[in-house]
Design an enzyme around this catalytic site. Structure first.
Site, PDB file in Angstrom:
ATOM      1  N   GLU A 124     -25.654  31.010 -44.117  1.00  0.00           N
ATOM      2  CA  GLU A 124     -25.820  32.027 -43.069  1.00  0.00           C
ATOM      3  C   GLU A 124     -24.869  31.761 -41.902  1.00  0.00           C
ATOM      4  O   GLU A 124     -24.255  32.691 -41.369  1.00  0.00           O
ATOM      5  CB  GLU A 124     -27.261  32.032 -42.537  1.00  0.00           C
ATOM      6  CG  GLU A 124     -28.311  32.347 -43.570  1.00  0.00           C
ATOM      7  CD  GLU A 124     -28.939  31.076 -44.136  1.00  0.00           C
ATOM      8  OE1 GLU A 124     -28.202  30.127 -44.490  1.00  0.00           O
ATOM      9  OE2 GLU A 124     -30.181  31.048 -44.250  1.00  0.00           O
TER      10      GLU A 124
ATOM     11  N   CYS B 278     -33.087  29.194 -41.632  1.00  0.00           N
ATOM     12  CA  CYS B 278     -33.742  28.091 -40.928  1.00  0.00           C
ATOM     13  C   CYS B 278     -33.645  28.345 -39.422  1.00  0.00           C
ATOM     14  O   CYS B 278     -33.055  29.327 -38.976  1.00  0.00           O
ATOM     15  CB  CYS B 278     -33.090  26.762 -41.309  1.00  0.00           C
ATOM     16  SG  CYS B 278     -31.451  26.516 -40.591  1.00  0.00           S
TER      17      CYS B 278
ATOM     18  N   CYS C 171     -30.045  28.763 -38.298  1.00  0.00           N
ATOM     19  CA  CYS C 171     -29.411  30.017 -38.728  1.00  0.00           C
ATOM     20  C   CYS C 171     -30.058  31.233 -38.066  1.00  0.00           C
ATOM     21  O   CYS C 171     -29.382  32.230 -37.812  1.00  0.00           O
ATOM     22  CB  CYS C 171     -29.460  30.123 -40.247  1.00  0.00           C
ATOM     23  SG  CYS C 171     -28.482  28.826 -41.042  1.00  0.00           S
TER      24      CYS C 171
HETATM   25 ZN   LIG Z   1     -29.873  27.315 -42.068  1.00  0.00          ZN
END
Ligand SMILES: [Zn+2]
Length: 159
Positions: free
Chosen positions: A58, A86, A89
């Protein structure tokens, strides 16, 4: 919550295939795409964390997109990812200005697959919680097609 469109499913299919390609090329099985509202692909990327631990798919796609367009133009774009972004990101999505996220596998499902594998000590924080702290809304759709998304991860992680 809005529903995924046919266009969303088309790009999810592409990002799931790209995640498998990332694995086939020796990287972690993650991929991401940034796509304009009219379906124009702005950026696509695979994971590159073997050379840079912050090079999640990402982040790689968002950096490319941000070099090409400003936040005003990215506000109507969508980030597609085979796994839920996450915390890093999700932060990158926010700072890039991309206004919409569609993902396949949830962070919780990913954590169940990776366990404590040191290659991916999953940071289990739902992206919606990160976006909720922002000063403008980010639309999130997912999880979607989790069984299909697990295929690229089968046997990959040493739990
Ligand atoms: Zn990530």
């Amino acid at each position: 919550m809005s529903n995924a469109t046919d266009q969303d499913h088309d790009f999810l299919t592409r990002v799931l295939a790209l995640a498998q390609r990332s694995r086939d090329e020796g990287h972690h099985p993650f991929a991401a795409m940034v796509v304009a509202a009219d379906g124009t692909v702005i950026a696509e990327a695979m994971n590159a964390s073997s050379s840079d631990r912050t090079a999640h798919a990402e982040m790689n796609a968002l950096r490319l997109a941000s070099q090409r367009h400003g936040p005003e133009q990215l506000a109507t774009a969508t980030l597609y990812a085979n796994a839920e972004p996450c915390a890093m990101c999700a932060g990158g999505t926010y700072w890039s200005g991309v206004g919409r996220v569609v993902y396949a596998m949830s962070e919780a499902s990913l954590l169940a697959l990776t366990g404590s594998d040191p290659e991916n000590p999953t940071l289990s924080l739902p992206c919606r919680e990160v976006f909720a702290r922002g000063q403008r809304p980010t639309e999130v759709i997912g999880p979607l097609r989790e069984d299909e998304a697990r295929l690229a991860h089968a046997g990959f992680w040493k739990k």
